[in-house]
Scaffold this active site. Structure first.
Site, PDB file in Angstrom:
ATOM      1  N   GLU A   1       0.813  -1.223   0.000  1.00 32.87           N
ATOM      2  CA  GLU A   1       0.000   0.000   0.000  1.00 32.87           C
ATOM      3  C   GLU A   1       0.843   1.268   0.000  1.00 32.87           C
ATOM      4  OE1 GLU A   1      -2.951  -0.242   3.072  1.00 32.87           O
ATOM      5  OE2 GLU A   1      -3.779  -2.115   2.302  1.00 32.87           O
TER       6      GLU A   1
ATOM      7  N   GLU B   1      -5.134  -8.591   0.010  1.00 31.37           N
ATOM      8  CA  GLU B   1      -5.994  -8.378   1.175  1.00 31.37           C
ATOM      9  C   GLU B   1      -7.400  -8.136   0.651  1.00 31.37           C
ATOM     10  OE1 GLU B   1      -4.782  -5.144   3.644  1.00 31.37           O
ATOM     11  OE2 GLU B   1      -2.666  -5.769   3.727  1.00 31.37           O
TER      12      GLU B   1
END
Length: 563
Positions: free
Chosen positions: A179, A298
């Protein structure tokens, strides 16, 4: 608010083994990675699970127990493997375990422990993915202003990881970073930085010898998000690297307004389903169609406690997500920071939720238009209907506990409409006191039975209240009903409160219902965005279809509420 703004673009597991898991997932062992293509390895990794909040811990001494999970054991990993998971993502934050530059030496004890757990997972038959995790926002994000320092530390980190794991088998894969965003930059300005990191990662690992010369490498988009521009950039990066052993990774936490229940999206309706399907079509078209396999590293619902999303609607999302991922051939790794699989008791905290997740690996499950059927206790009981969402299956029957109900006598099915007869409802709710309920199980030809809660209710009643901008508790007799969503507008009709691009406020943030306590709290976060001296009109929507209005007046820090 344009559609892009409404998307979630990431800014911001003995008795257990006896639980029902699809036989195909439980019995199969992933194919050995040697001589497999990237696409074959990623397919063999399906389904996957995250060992979250363990080696990515960054507080309290940064030990693997710092965020509330126990130390990893072979038994934990065996329990997860028994649930049918074929891969495990182990997020690792290295920054708190590094010495100063220029070497940025990783604590040998930490490296040895990560190696130990990786080997334990490999011994259980998992594919394993490790990465650089929270370092992304701890120090890598400063790359625009501290370019050389960040590159030196990033390169040193991956040089050490690559060397430590170069002799591990090909079932271990590397993910460059998690991220990643960059301070003060737009997405367009950030693309060269994430590309630079991915390229350096690729060069370091490939040049480190041993199994790393051909190990599967996983590259993220900017923010590991699903924005089309970010995916296009990564697709171009991968093409330029000309390396067949690369996969792309994206994270997915559902359509944001649905995930947190804001902007009038309390249901998993056709529009929200469409966003999910469109996302996966784009993932497939951008990567899979070009021979680049995709890993959803995720996934879940952004509201980690799932308190904002109504239960039946939540289950619809999990069912649909699994189906769409399977139909597109995309591998998914369920995010779990310890809130789903209890790593001490070695069992699922929510077995029903996991049943929807695991069932979707092989089949679909049917659902209904709602898992709530309200019967007004002030009216005569009449027949009540719900819509069957068969999802390509066939309706079979309805159960009340272990009793199979009688077609025609207890219910009727015409097309996709299930009608419960008045006589059945009267027998289910002999005591019509508001809040009394009974649960039915609606079954289909495959998948998980969908639960239908039959609830006796009356119109909710709110009382006047006084409080402050720190908190206003509105005494509320819910009378068996439940809040779906809440609108807030000023007297002139403009939107009030936070996120004033919508009148519908965020559930659990701007307002917090508590049926057990008999209150609705209007929070400080709500009043922080309410003009002093104003009147705010609330329209509270309930799942029964009832609406109740309420008026708030703010004067300085004093707040009054009037029914």
């Amino acid at each position: 608010m344009i559609r892009k703004a409404l998307r979630l673009l990431l800014a911001v597991p003995v008795a257990l083994a006896m639980m029902a898991v699809p036989a195909a997932s439980q019995a199969e062992t992933p194919a050995a990675a040697a001589n497999l293509t990237a696409t074959q390895i990623v397919a063999a990794m399906q389904p996957g699970w995250n060992l979250g909040n363990t080696f990515d811990s960054i507080c309290c001494g940064a030990d693997e127990t710092a965020w509330g999970n126990p130390r990893v054991t072979q038994a934990q990993l065996a329990a997860i493997r028994a649930q049918g998971f074929n891969s495990i993502r182990i997020p690792v934050s290295w920054g708190n375990h590094q010495g100063a530059g220029p070497d940025y030496t990783i604590d040998p004890a930490v490296m040895a422990r990560v190696q130990e757990v990786v080997q334990m997972a490999l011994d259980e038959g998992f594919y394993v993915m490790i990465n650089i995790h929270h370092d992304s926002w701890q120090w890598v994000n400063t790359m625009p202003t501290q370019h050389d320092t960040v590159r030196a530390r990033y390169d040193a980190t991956w040089t050490q990881i690559a060397d430590a794991f170069k002799d591990f088998p090909p079932e271990l894969v590397f993910e460059s970073i998690n991220e990643q965003g960059f301070d003060g930059l737009t997405d367009a300005q950030s693309f060269p930085y994430i590309a630079e990191l991915n390229s350096s990662f690729h060069d370091i690992v490939r040049g480190s010898g041993g199994g790393n010369a051909s190990r599967l490498l996983v590259l993220p988009t900017l923010h590991t998000g699903g924005d089309q521009a970010a995916m296009d950039e990564l697709s171009s990066e991968i093409a330029a690297l000309n390396d067949p052993m690369i996969a792309a990774t994206i994270h997915h936490y559902s359509f944001w307004p649905f995930s947190v229940n804001i902007a009038g999206y309390p249901t998993y309706n056709a529009e929200v389903q469409g966003y999910l399907e469109d996302d996966f079509n784009r993932f497939s078209n951008t990567f899979v169609a070009k021979g680049i396999p995709v890993i959803i590293g995720e996934w879940g619902v952004l509201d980690s406690g799932y308190s904002a999303v109504e239960r039946g609607e939540l289950l619809k999302f999990f069912e649909h997500f699994g189906y769409v991922a399977r139909s597109k051939g995309i591998t998914t790794m369920f995010w779990d920071n310890g809130s789903h699989f209890d790593r001490t008791a070695l069992q699922w905290r929510d077995p029903e939720l996991f049943s929807y997740i695991s069932s979707a690996w092989t089949t679909r499950s049917g659902t209904l238009s709602s898992d709530l059927l309200f019967v007004d206790s002030t009216d005569p009981i009449t027949d009540k209907s719900v819509t069957l969402n068969t999802n390509g299956l066939s309706f079979t029957d309805v159960y009340y506990g272990t009793k199979r109900l009688s077609a025609r006598k207890d219910y009727v099915v015409r097309g996709n409409t299930l009608t419960l007869k008045a006589g059945l409802l009267a027998s289910l709710l002999p005591d019509r006191t508001p809040g009394k309920q009974a649960q039915l199980s609606v079954r289909f030809s495959a998948g998980v039975p969908y639960k239908l809660n039959v609830v006796s209710h009356e119109t909710p009643v709110l009382q006047s209240a006084t409080g402050t901008t720190a908190s206003l508790l509105i005494p509320t007799d819910f009378n068996g009903d439940r809040i779906s969503t809440l609108e807030a507008k000023y007297a002139d009709g403009t939107n009030a409160g936070p996120q004033n691009w919508t009148p519908f406020k965020e559930y659990g943030a701007a307002f917090k219902p508590d049926a057990a306590a008999g209150t609705i709290e209007m929070t400080q976060a709500f009043f922080n965005e309410v003009t002093d001296g104003s009147t705010v009109n609330l329209t509270i929507h309930f799942w029964s279809g009832k609406t109740v209005t309420y008026t708030l007046n703010r004067n300085g820090t004093a707040v009054t509420g009037t029914a």
